[in-house]
Design a protein around this motif. Structure first.
Motif, PDB file in Angstrom:
ATOM      1  N   HIS A   1       0.829  -1.204   0.000  1.00  0.00           N
ATOM      2  CA  HIS A   1       0.000   0.000   0.000  1.00  0.00           C
ATOM      3  C   HIS A   1       0.863   1.254   0.000  1.00  0.00           C
ATOM      4  O   HIS A   1       2.076   1.202   0.212  1.00  0.00           O
ATOM      5  N   GLY A   2       0.205   2.379  -0.225  1.00  0.00           N
ATOM      6  CA  GLY A   2       0.846   3.682  -0.146  1.00  0.00           C
ATOM      7  C   GLY A   2       0.209   4.489   0.974  1.00  0.00           C
ATOM      8  O   GLY A   2       0.033   4.016   2.079  1.00  0.00           O
ATOM      9  N   HIS A   3      -0.137   5.736   0.688  1.00  0.00           N
ATOM     10  CA  HIS A   3      -0.908   6.631   1.538  1.00  0.00           C
ATOM     11  C   HIS A   3      -0.128   7.243   2.691  1.00  0.00           C
ATOM     12  O   HIS A   3      -0.193   8.457   2.907  1.00  0.00           O
TER      13      HIS A   3
ATOM     14  N   ALA B   1       7.811   4.770   3.638  1.00  0.00           N
ATOM     15  CA  ALA B   1       8.240   3.544   2.966  1.00  0.00           C
ATOM     16  C   ALA B   1       8.972   2.631   3.947  1.00  0.00           C
ATOM     17  O   ALA B   1       9.945   3.044   4.582  1.00  0.00           O
ATOM     18  N   ASN B   2       8.483   1.398   4.051  1.00  0.00           N
ATOM     19  CA  ASN B   2       9.095   0.461   4.979  1.00  0.00           C
ATOM     20  C   ASN B   2       8.490  -0.925   4.764  1.00  0.00           C
ATOM     21  O   ASN B   2       7.471  -1.064   4.072  1.00  0.00           O
ATOM     22  N   ASP B   3       9.121  -1.932   5.356  1.00  0.00           N
ATOM     23  CA  ASP B   3       8.595  -3.295   5.352  1.00  0.00           C
ATOM     24  C   ASP B   3       8.248  -3.669   6.788  1.00  0.00           C
ATOM     25  O   ASP B   3       9.104  -3.590   7.678  1.00  0.00           O
TER      26      ASP B   3
ATOM     27  N   ARG C   1       3.651  -6.462   5.493  1.00  0.00           N
ATOM     28  CA  ARG C   1       2.998  -5.232   5.001  1.00  0.00           C
ATOM     29  C   ARG C   1       4.091  -4.339   4.428  1.00  0.00           C
ATOM     30  O   ARG C   1       4.995  -3.916   5.134  1.00  0.00           O
ATOM     31  N   VAL C   2       3.995  -4.048   3.136  1.00  0.00           N
ATOM     32  CA  VAL C   2       5.020  -3.284   2.424  1.00  0.00           C
ATOM     33  C   VAL C   2       4.444  -1.911   2.052  1.00  0.00           C
ATOM     34  O   VAL C   2       3.389  -1.834   1.424  1.00  0.00           O
TER      35      VAL C   2
ATOM     36  N   VAL D   1      10.348   3.267  -6.919  1.00  0.00           N
ATOM     37  CA  VAL D   1       9.490   2.259  -7.528  1.00  0.00           C
ATOM     38  C   VAL D   1       9.735   0.935  -6.814  1.00  0.00           C
ATOM     39  O   VAL D   1      10.884   0.579  -6.522  1.00  0.00           O
ATOM     40  N   LEU D   2       8.661   0.226  -6.497  1.00  0.00           N
ATOM     41  CA  LEU D   2       8.793  -1.112  -5.928  1.00  0.00           C
ATOM     42  C   LEU D   2       8.610  -2.121  -7.055  1.00  0.00           C
ATOM     43  O   LEU D   2       7.577  -2.137  -7.726  1.00  0.00           O
TER      44      LEU D   2
END
Length: 262
Positions: free
Chosen positions: A207-209, A213-215, A224-225, A241-242
């Protein structure tokens, strides 16, 4: 959504927040879309908030919206090389079928389950999982209702633009307050994320929002990425970019951005 067997990888981005006043981020995104996106993976998934604001597809017909038409054309050009999928965010949830058709991108529901190789992945913008933020969830239910959207889209474009500016300013003020107070309830609730994964029989949620940025490892070997937002004006610039491979491997790729002079 079951991806074609020959796909080796997909690329995911979110929270670009394109708007006319930020030509630096737009230029970086446009350059990447013109060549980098198609070379990065077999398909591109945009998980919401591509635009800072979207007040209705009829805005594309306005003589004042060359910028938005240019953005749509960039997506359309990219879509001639690889499939482009779009999921609405909390900023551009009014982007509808007319704009999607103009951009030649496929609209995705939120959440969406994607099968790539042997893995099942849940994709979402992420705001629906910020369940501890009760006021926001009430607001989200309101603006996602068909009645609210019908009433809003019936207003003239100028009035809609003014309302959107007011909502953006209120959102920025609330975000600043949350960050200052380090409110954890502004983030995704891991229990809610885990529940979605269990229901989908999936191991990974992307997800974004939140812009963080993390795992995040979850119980049962799940993950959860979080995608990065894009801001070419930040120090250092953020444009990531992932890339998810059909083998299950993931790679974060930073898009080089020229640092603007202070």
């Amino acid at each position: 959504m079951a991806t074609p067997g020959h796909w080796r990888s997909i690329a995911l981005i979110s929270d670009i927040h394109l708007h006319e006043e930020d030509g630096h981020t737009h230029g970086l995104w446009k350059t990447w879309m013109s060549g980098g996106a198609s070379s990065a993976a077999d398909a591109l998934f945009i998980l919401g908030d591509l635009f800072e604001v979207w007040i209705g597809d009829d805005c594309l017909a306005s003589a004042k919206n060359d910028f938005l038409r240019s953005c749509i054309e960039s997506i359309r050009e990219c879509a001639t090389q690889i499939p482009v999928y779009f999921m609405a965010g909390n900023r551009d949830f009014l982007l509808g079928p007319d704009a999607a058709k103009a951009a030649n991108m496929t609209w995705l529901p939120d959440p969406a389950i994607v099968t790539l190789g042997d893995q099942r992945i849940v994709l979402t913008h992420g705001d629906a999982l910020c369940t501890d933020d009760v006021p926001y969830q009430a607001f989200r239910r309101q603006v996602r209702s068909s009645q609210w959207q019908s009433d809003f889209l019936a207003k003239p474009l100028t009035e809609r633009a003014a309302i959107a500016r007011g909502l953006r300013e209120a959102s920025k003020a609330q975000q600043a307050k949350q960050y200052a107070e380090k409110k954890s309830w502004a983030d995704v609730n891991d229990e809610a994320a885990l529940d979605w994964l269990e229901q989908a029989n999936a191991t990974t949620l992307i997800h974004g929002h939140t812009h963080h940025a993390n795992d995040h490892p979850l119980p049962g070997g799940r993950m959860r990425v979080v995608l990065s937002d894009w801001d070419a004006n930040a120090s250092p610039p953020r444009a990531q970019v992932l890339k998810v491979m059909n083998s299950g491997a993931m790679e974060r790729q930073d898009i080089p951005a020229k640092v603007r002079p202070a």
